[in-house]
Design an enzyme around this catalytic site. Structure first.
Site, mmCIF file in Angstrom:
data_model
loop_
_atom_site.group_PDB
_atom_site.id
_atom_site.type_symbol
_atom_site.label_atom_id
_atom_site.label_comp_id
_atom_site.label_asym_id
_atom_site.label_seq_id
_atom_site.Cartn_x
_atom_site.Cartn_y
_atom_site.Cartn_z
ATOM 1 N N LYS A 59 36.826 26.616 -3.573
ATOM 2 C CA LYS A 59 37.702 25.548 -3.089
ATOM 3 C C LYS A 59 37.055 24.211 -3.419
ATOM 4 C CE LYS A 59 41.326 25.050 -0.081
ATOM 5 N NZ LYS A 59 42.430 25.944 0.266
ATOM 6 N N GLY A 63 52.442 20.556 12.809
ATOM 7 C CA GLY A 63 52.383 20.057 11.424
ATOM 8 C C GLY A 63 53.581 20.585 10.655
ATOM 9 N N GLY A 116 54.571 19.836 7.452
ATOM 10 C CA GLY A 116 54.392 19.342 6.085
ATOM 11 C C GLY A 116 55.034 20.279 5.075
ATOM 12 N N ASN A 117 54.414 20.356 3.899
ATOM 13 C CA ASN A 117 55.003 21.117 2.790
ATOM 14 C C ASN A 117 55.310 22.558 3.144
ATOM 15 O OD1 ASN A 117 55.061 19.145 0.747
ATOM 16 N ND2 ASN A 117 52.837 19.292 0.557
ATOM 17 N N VAL A 118 54.330 23.282 3.666
ATOM 18 C CA VAL A 118 54.549 24.709 3.964
ATOM 19 C C VAL A 118 55.484 24.865 5.161
ATOM 20 C CG1 VAL A 118 53.466 26.872 4.663
ATOM 21 C CG2 VAL A 118 52.288 25.379 3.056
ATOM 22 N N ALA A 119 55.173 24.152 6.239
ATOM 23 C CA ALA A 119 55.926 24.384 7.481
ATOM 24 C C ALA A 119 57.394 23.985 7.337
ATOM 25 C CB ALA A 119 55.271 23.644 8.631
ATOM 26 N N TYR A 120 57.685 22.992 6.510
ATOM 27 C CA TYR A 120 59.103 22.629 6.330
ATOM 28 C C TYR A 120 59.881 23.843 5.804
ATOM 29 C CZ TYR A 120 63.410 20.552 4.788
ATOM 30 O OH TYR A 120 64.757 20.301 4.624
HETATM 31 N N1 LIG Z 1 50.281 24.489 0.463
HETATM 32 C C1 LIG Z 1 50.041 25.789 0.412
HETATM 33 O O1 LIG Z 1 50.643 26.516 -0.370
HETATM 34 C C2 LIG Z 1 49.022 26.380 1.345
HETATM 35 C C3 LIG Z 1 48.581 25.706 2.465
HETATM 36 N N2 LIG Z 1 47.726 26.309 3.333
HETATM 37 C C4 LIG Z 1 47.274 25.611 4.537
HETATM 38 O O2 LIG Z 1 48.406 25.296 5.366
HETATM 39 C C5 LIG Z 1 48.194 24.054 6.042
HETATM 40 C C6 LIG Z 1 49.326 23.085 5.708
HETATM 41 O O3 LIG Z 1 49.360 22.872 4.301
HETATM 42 P P1 LIG Z 1 50.470 21.948 3.614
HETATM 43 O O4 LIG Z 1 51.769 22.156 4.289
HETATM 44 O O5 LIG Z 1 50.345 22.163 2.169
HETATM 45 O O6 LIG Z 1 49.887 20.523 3.962
HETATM 46 P P2 LIG Z 1 50.667 19.168 4.290
HETATM 47 O O7 LIG Z 1 49.672 18.088 4.234
HETATM 48 O O8 LIG Z 1 51.907 19.046 3.507
HETATM 49 O O9 LIG Z 1 51.103 19.426 5.820
HETATM 50 C C7 LIG Z 1 50.253 19.313 6.899
HETATM 51 C C8 LIG Z 1 50.973 18.496 7.967
HETATM 52 O O10 LIG Z 1 50.184 18.493 9.149
HETATM 53 C C9 LIG Z 1 50.232 17.197 9.720
HETATM 54 N N3 LIG Z 1 49.080 17.033 10.595
HETATM 55 C C10 LIG Z 1 47.777 16.779 10.263
HETATM 56 N N4 LIG Z 1 47.020 16.709 11.374
HETATM 57 C C11 LIG Z 1 47.859 16.935 12.426
HETATM 58 C C12 LIG Z 1 47.681 17.007 13.836
HETATM 59 N N5 LIG Z 1 46.493 16.812 14.408
HETATM 60 N N6 LIG Z 1 48.773 17.272 14.611
HETATM 61 C C13 LIG Z 1 49.982 17.448 14.054
HETATM 62 N N7 LIG Z 1 50.212 17.380 12.728
HETATM 63 C C14 LIG Z 1 49.164 17.141 11.929
HETATM 64 C C15 LIG Z 1 50.273 16.267 8.529
HETATM 65 O O11 LIG Z 1 50.789 14.999 8.874
HETATM 66 C C16 LIG Z 1 51.181 17.032 7.570
HETATM 67 O O12 LIG Z 1 52.545 16.692 7.730
HETATM 68 C C17 LIG Z 1 46.805 23.573 5.577
HETATM 69 O O13 LIG Z 1 45.835 24.028 6.496
HETATM 70 C C18 LIG Z 1 46.602 24.275 4.237
HETATM 71 O O14 LIG Z 1 45.253 24.438 3.892
HETATM 72 C C19 LIG Z 1 47.294 27.598 3.152
HETATM 73 C C20 LIG Z 1 47.705 28.306 2.067
HETATM 74 C C21 LIG Z 1 48.542 27.731 1.036
HETATM 75 C C1 LIG Z 2 47.225 26.551 -2.115
HETATM 76 C C2 LIG Z 2 46.895 27.858 -2.703
HETATM 77 C C3 LIG Z 2 47.541 27.991 -4.026
HETATM 78 C C4 LIG Z 2 45.461 28.219 -2.789
HETATM 79 C C5 LIG Z 2 44.634 27.841 -1.628
HETATM 80 O O1 LIG Z 2 43.779 27.011 -1.740
HETATM 81 C C6 LIG Z 2 44.882 28.450 -0.323
HETATM 82 O O2 LIG Z 2 45.535 29.495 -0.222
HETATM 83 O O3 LIG Z 2 44.386 27.905 0.682
#
Ligand SMILES: NC(=O)C1=CN([C@@H]2O[C@H](COP(=O)(O)OP(=O)(O)OC[C@H]3O[C@@H](n4cnc5c(N)ncnc54)[C@H](O)[C@@H]3O)[C@@H](O)[C@H]2O)C=CC1
Ligand SMILES: CC(C)CC(=O)C(=O)O
Length: 366
Positions: free
Chosen positions: A80, A180, A182-186
């Site tokens: 990572k 949260g 964000g991208n995934v949770a939406y």
């Molecule tokens: N994007 C992906 O495909 C993957 C993501 N993940 C994990 O999932 C999680 C979310 O990833 P994404 O959606 O990509 O990131 P993102 O940055 O799009 O979403 C995260 C959201 O959490 C919010 N946030 C941050 N701190 C907060 C808090 N204290 N309270 C409430 N909201 C808060 C942010 O404002 C943001 O909207 C991360 O931990 C990431 O490592 C894991 C595997 C794959």
């Molecule tokens: C965002 C993924 C493609 C890879 C990764 O770093 C993860 O699963 O946390």
């Protein structure tokens, strides 16, 4: 920080510090273990309070990738990167090109993708310098943004967790507290909304909350209030360590299933959930959809094939909950056992000497 002691404890292979004065790049690539293959894991860009905090995050996340890739059945190791900086203010194309050259320098030992704070566009910039990057634009025959694939896996994993906690995998009428959006949770909320779940959301970004309220009729609460809300399932989808001594006593949920990496502050918090009878979906199993999707690019991306593999997350969690009950161990330990057995079986197989252009025999024969 006693860095070598820390590395030794979990037997990390390599840490690379990347610096580029011109672009402001300050990155740490951590490679935990390459027994199963090249290390694949995303790049996170975040404003860390200290350099030590950034190093520890890179190390913890890279170890998580070793377990994630092993448990998902991928022939990939764990790595990572974290880039220190504010993704809203500090990014520039030169930074990602400089970073791409560092990745190229590792000659395939590390392959990157998106994570918090990085985008498909950033991966496209890295691709100018190296082939060792995934999650690049579909125009390049690639899989693009991994978030929808991660969300699909989390949704299916949440169903398996609901079956464990409530006896049925239906999420209709279930109240899910999402931290949260964000991208995934939406994308995860979209699946949940379509199945008839009720959503309570929080985010430090007001726009993200507004979007979830408008699109899915979600009810919003303040960030500190999410742990104690009346709900069936808590879905941590922001950053790590939110399952800890302060939050566990507040939880009303009977199940925890979310996308965040490193959800347990410490292993003993997984033990505590087990004692309380809260079904916990180990983070690196339930959130492996994204890495499964980007890893498929390495064989020439085929969405149908990748999504079939993502669907196996449901069965993996079934198996983990079964082992957890059978052996009376927490679910995270059952998952660790599965991943470690796979790594161990490969590491024990015979390492036959193979000639290559660098080894002693080749040099001798010219
Ligand atoms: N994007 C992906 O495909 C993957 C993501 N993940 C994990 O999932 C999680 C979310 O990833 P994404 O959606 O990509 O990131 P993102 O940055 O799009 O979403 C995260 C959201 O959490 C919010 N946030 C941050 N701190 C907060 C808090 N204290 N309270 C409430 N909201 C808060 C942010 O404002 C943001 O909207 C991360 O931990 C990431 O490592 C894991 C595997 C794959
Ligand atoms: C965002 C993924 C493609 C890879 C990764 O770093 C993860 O699963 O946390």
């Amino acid at each position: 920080m006693d860095i070598f002691k820390y590395l030794e404890e979990s037997d990390y292979e390599q840490v690379v510090f990347c610096q580029d004065k011109n672009s402001g790049l300050k990155a740490i690539i951590a490679i935990h273990d390459t027994t199963l293959g090249p290390a694949l894991g995303g790049t996170r860009m975040w404003t860390y309070d200290s350099e030590e905090e950034a190093v520890i995050d890179a190390l913890r996340l890279s170890k998580g990738m070793t377990y994630k890739n092993a448990a998902a059945g991928l022939n990939l190791g764990g790595g990572k990167t974290v880039i220190i900086g504010d993704p809203k203010k500090d990014k520039n194309p030169e930074m990602f090109r400089a970073f791409g050259r560092y990745i190229q320098g590792l000659n395939g030992r590390y392959i990157t993708a998106e994570d918090v704070g990085t985008t498909v566009q950033d991966m496209d910039t890295i691709y100018m310098e190296t082939d060792y990057v995934t999650g690049i634009s579909p125009e390049f025959g690639s899989s693009g943004n991994p978030s929808p694939a991660t969300a699909y896996g989390v949704y299916l994993g949440m169903k398996a967790t609901a079956k464990e906690a409530f006896g049925s995998d239906s999420l209709e009428g279930k109240v899910v507290a999402v931290q949260g959006v964000g991208n995934v949770a939406y994308h995860m909320c979209k699946h949940l909304h379509e199945e008839g779940a009720k959503l309570i959301v929080t985010d430090i970004n007001k726009e993200a909350v507004k979007r979830a309220m408008e699109d899915f009729g979600a009810h919003a609460v303040d960030p500190d209030d999410i742990y104690g809300v009346d709900c069936d399932i808590y879905a941590p989808c922001a950053l790590g360590a939110t399952i800890n001594d302060d939050t566990i006593p507040q939880l009303k949920a009977k199940a925890i299933a979310g996308s965040a990496n490193n959800q347990l502050a410490e292993d003993r918090h997984g033990q505590k959930l087990h004692e309380l009878g809260i079904a916990y979906a180990p983070d690196y199993v339930i959130n492996s959809g994204g890495v499964i999707n980007v890893a498929d690019e390495l064989n020439g991306y085929n969405k149908e094939r990748a999504y079939k593999q993502i669907e196996k997350i449901y069965e993996s969690l079934d198996k983990i909950f079964e082992i957890s009950k059978r052996d009376n161990i927490p679910a995270h330990q059952a998952a660790d056992r599965m991943a470690e057995e796979r790594i161990e079986s490969v590491s024990k197989s015979r390492s036959t000497f193979l000639r290559n252009e660098h080894n002693i025999i080749s040099r001798r024969n010219g």
